[in-house]
Design a protein around this motif. Structure first.
Motif, PDB file in Angstrom:
ATOM      1  N   GLN A   1       1.545   6.726   3.281  1.00  0.00           N
ATOM      2  CA  GLN A   1       1.557   5.429   1.738  1.00  0.00           C
ATOM      3  C   GLN A   1       0.725   4.525   2.033  1.00  0.00           C
ATOM      4  OE1 GLN A   1       5.280   3.854   0.383  1.00  0.00           O
ATOM      5  NE2 GLN A   1       5.331   5.406  -1.293  1.00  0.00           N
ATOM      6  N   ALA A   2       1.097   4.026   3.178  1.00  0.00           N
ATOM      7  CA  ALA A   2       0.311   2.807   4.247  1.00  0.00           C
ATOM      8  C   ALA A   2       0.117   3.016   5.451  1.00  0.00           C
ATOM      9  CB  ALA A   2      -0.098   1.656   3.282  1.00  0.00           C
ATOM     10  N   VAL A   3      -0.587   2.465   6.011  1.00  0.00           N
ATOM     11  CA  VAL A   3      -0.632   1.797   8.253  1.00  0.00           C
ATOM     12  C   VAL A   3      -0.409   0.677   7.821  1.00  0.00           C
ATOM     13  CG1 VAL A   3      -1.282   2.669   9.505  1.00  0.00           C
ATOM     14  CG2 VAL A   3      -0.543   4.448   8.145  1.00  0.00           C
ATOM     15  N   LYS A   4       0.135  -0.214   8.463  1.00  0.00           N
ATOM     16  CA  LYS A   4      -0.428  -1.433   9.318  1.00  0.00           C
ATOM     17  C   LYS A   4      -0.842  -1.540  10.438  1.00  0.00           C
ATOM     18  CE  LYS A   4       2.371  -4.110   7.963  1.00  0.00           C
ATOM     19  NZ  LYS A   4       3.659  -5.707   8.181  1.00  0.00           N
ATOM     20  N   TYR A   5      -1.855  -2.230  10.825  1.00  0.00           N
ATOM     21  CA  TYR A   5      -2.815  -2.119  12.245  1.00  0.00           C
ATOM     22  C   TYR A   5      -2.986  -3.578  12.441  1.00  0.00           C
ATOM     23  CZ  TYR A   5      -4.900  -1.273  16.488  1.00  0.00           C
ATOM     24  OH  TYR A   5      -5.215  -1.343  17.486  1.00  0.00           O
ATOM     25  N   ASN A   6      -2.881  -4.104  13.230  1.00  0.00           N
ATOM     26  CA  ASN A   6      -3.765  -5.433  13.594  1.00  0.00           C
ATOM     27  C   ASN A   6      -4.533  -6.123  12.009  1.00  0.00           C
ATOM     28  OD1 ASN A   6      -5.051  -6.806  15.730  1.00  0.00           O
ATOM     29  ND2 ASN A   6      -6.751  -6.399  15.383  1.00  0.00           N
TER      30      ASN A   6
ATOM     31  N   MET B   1      -0.027  -7.802  24.995  1.00  0.00           N
ATOM     32  CA  MET B   1       0.987  -6.482  24.084  1.00  0.00           C
ATOM     33  C   MET B   1      -0.434  -6.655  22.633  1.00  0.00           C
ATOM     34  SD  MET B   1       4.236  -6.549  22.079  1.00  0.00           S
ATOM     35  CE  MET B   1       4.498  -6.431  20.928  1.00  0.00           C
ATOM     36  N   SER B   2      -0.622  -5.525  23.059  1.00  0.00           N
ATOM     37  CA  SER B   2      -1.547  -4.279  21.892  1.00  0.00           C
ATOM     38  C   SER B   2      -0.840  -3.962  20.269  1.00  0.00           C
ATOM     39  CB  SER B   2      -2.299  -2.930  22.821  1.00  0.00           C
ATOM     40  OG  SER B   2      -0.785  -2.242  22.713  1.00  0.00           O
ATOM     41  N   PRO B   3      -2.123  -4.242  19.723  1.00  0.00           N
ATOM     42  CA  PRO B   3      -1.096  -4.428  18.537  1.00  0.00           C
ATOM     43  C   PRO B   3      -0.280  -2.769  17.521  1.00  0.00           C
ATOM     44  CG  PRO B   3      -3.779  -5.149  18.186  1.00  0.00           C
ATOM     45  CD  PRO B   3      -3.392  -4.799  19.710  1.00  0.00           C
ATOM     46  N   THR B   4       0.048  -2.558  17.038  1.00  0.00           N
ATOM     47  CA  THR B   4       1.220  -1.920  17.436  1.00  0.00           C
ATOM     48  C   THR B   4       0.721  -0.708  15.658  1.00  0.00           C
ATOM     49  OG1 THR B   4       2.856  -2.121  16.430  1.00  0.00           O
ATOM     50  CG2 THR B   4       2.833  -1.991  18.562  1.00  0.00           C
ATOM     51  N   LYS B   5       0.630   0.380  15.623  1.00  0.00           N
ATOM     52  CA  LYS B   5       0.252   0.985  14.045  1.00  0.00           C
ATOM     53  C   LYS B   5       1.983   1.317  13.693  1.00  0.00           C
ATOM     54  CE  LYS B   5      -0.610   5.326  13.875  1.00  0.00           C
ATOM     55  NZ  LYS B   5      -1.682   6.237  14.256  1.00  0.00           N
ATOM     56  N   GLU B   6       2.400   0.693  12.101  1.00  0.00           N
ATOM     57  CA  GLU B   6       3.242   0.755  11.619  1.00  0.00           C
ATOM     58  C   GLU B   6       3.288   1.566   9.941  1.00  0.00           C
ATOM     59  OE1 GLU B   6       6.401  -2.229   8.871  1.00  0.00           O
ATOM     60  OE2 GLU B   6       5.351  -2.999  11.252  1.00  0.00           O
ATOM     61  N   ALA B   7       3.624   2.197  10.040  1.00  0.00           N
ATOM     62  CA  ALA B   7       3.778   2.719   8.605  1.00  0.00           C
ATOM     63  C   ALA B   7       4.504   2.635   8.009  1.00  0.00           C
ATOM     64  CB  ALA B   7       4.218   4.403   8.634  1.00  0.00           C
ATOM     65  N   VAL B   8       3.943   2.436   6.145  1.00  0.00           N
ATOM     66  CA  VAL B   8       4.382   1.384   5.297  1.00  0.00           C
ATOM     67  C   VAL B   8       5.293   2.293   4.011  1.00  0.00           C
ATOM     68  CG1 VAL B   8       4.078   0.212   3.350  1.00  0.00           C
ATOM     69  CG2 VAL B   8       2.104  -0.200   5.395  1.00  0.00           C
ATOM     70  N   PHE B   9       6.369   2.272   3.850  1.00  0.00           N
ATOM     71  CA  PHE B   9       6.744   3.416   2.794  1.00  0.00           C
ATOM     72  C   PHE B   9       7.355   2.300   1.749  1.00  0.00           C
ATOM     73  CE2 PHE B   9      10.382   5.350   0.394  1.00  0.00           C
ATOM     74  CZ  PHE B   9       9.761   6.264   0.418  1.00  0.00           C
ATOM     75  N   THR B  10       7.379   2.395   0.429  1.00  0.00           N
ATOM     76  CA  THR B  10       8.526   1.919  -0.561  1.00  0.00           C
ATOM     77  C   THR B  10       8.962   2.803  -1.856  1.00  0.00           C
ATOM     78  OG1 THR B  10       8.371  -0.028  -2.561  1.00  0.00           O
ATOM     79  CG2 THR B  10       6.345   1.403  -1.531  1.00  0.00           C
ATOM     80  N   GLN B  11      10.179   2.467  -2.659  1.00  0.00           N
ATOM     81  CA  GLN B  11      10.436   3.801  -2.955  1.00  0.00           C
ATOM     82  C   GLN B  11       9.805   3.587  -4.457  1.00  0.00           C
ATOM     83  OE1 GLN B  11      14.380   3.856  -3.369  1.00  0.00           O
ATOM     84  NE2 GLN B  11      14.912   4.922  -0.876  1.00  0.00           N
ATOM     85  N   ASN B  12       9.117   1.946  -4.434  1.00  0.00           N
ATOM     86  CA  ASN B  12       8.561   2.032  -6.033  1.00  0.00           C
ATOM     87  C   ASN B  12       7.178   2.933  -6.471  1.00  0.00           C
ATOM     88  OD1 ASN B  12      10.539  -0.456  -6.807  1.00  0.00           O
ATOM     89  ND2 ASN B  12       9.819  -1.432  -5.288  1.00  0.00           N
ATOM     90  N   SER B  13       6.341   3.279  -5.062  1.00  0.00           N
ATOM     91  CA  SER B  13       5.767   3.747  -5.151  1.00  0.00           C
ATOM     92  C   SER B  13       6.379   5.021  -5.029  1.00  0.00           C
ATOM     93  CB  SER B  13       4.039   3.249  -4.414  1.00  0.00           C
ATOM     94  OG  SER B  13       3.067   4.048  -4.945  1.00  0.00           O
TER      95      SER B  13
END
Length: 139
Positions: free
Chosen positions: A22-27, A1-13
């Motif tokens: 706000q950010a992207v998580k990947y691998n 399974m290949s890594p997935t790209k995930e958006a990060v969001f928080t109301q604290n920023s």
């Protein structure tokens, strides 16, 4: 399974503009967008110059990193943008409030730029690794 790209969001920023996350998580890494010193509660730029802006921006980045499962200590690279290098020393004083006890320090680049959004004096972005989650076998 290949890594997935995930958006990060928080109301604290501050909420991002529609053009970016706000950010992207990947691998196993989190790539944080540039952050200026906007207070997420008031949606206004911190008043008083580069130091309050830097402090607010770093608090915002801390919130984004935490939402991504990371933290300041996991930052490997920081990019700082200043509208004048006259603000280099005052920005560093605040930067040290957040990174002074971290070892090793992240790699960093700091450059002067002509202009930043909303009249900000500084912007900061970073890349960090995400905390590993250990899963223990259940008997």
């Amino acid at each position: 399974m290949s890594p997935t790209k995930e958006a990060v969001f928080t109301q604290n920023s501050p909420a991002p503009l529609p053009q970016f996350s706000q950010a992207v998580k990947y691998n196993g890494m989190v790539y944080c967008s540039g952050n200026i010193g906007i207070d997420p509660a008031t949606k206004e730029l911190a008043q008083g110059g580069v130091q309050p802006e830097t402090r607010t921006a770093l608090k915002n980045l801390t919130a984004v990193l935490e939402a991504a499962g990371s933290k300041l200590e996991n930052i490997v690279k920081v990019n700082v943008f200043l509208t004048t290098m006259d603000d280099f020393a005052p920005m560093n004083q605040v930067y040290d409030e957040f990174f002074g006890n971290i070892d090793p320090k992240p790699c960093r680049t700091c450059v002067a730029v002509c202009q930043l959004p909303f009249g900000a004096k500084m912007e900061i972005e970073c890349t960090a690794f995400v905390e590993s989650v250990s899963i223990e076998a259940v008997d």
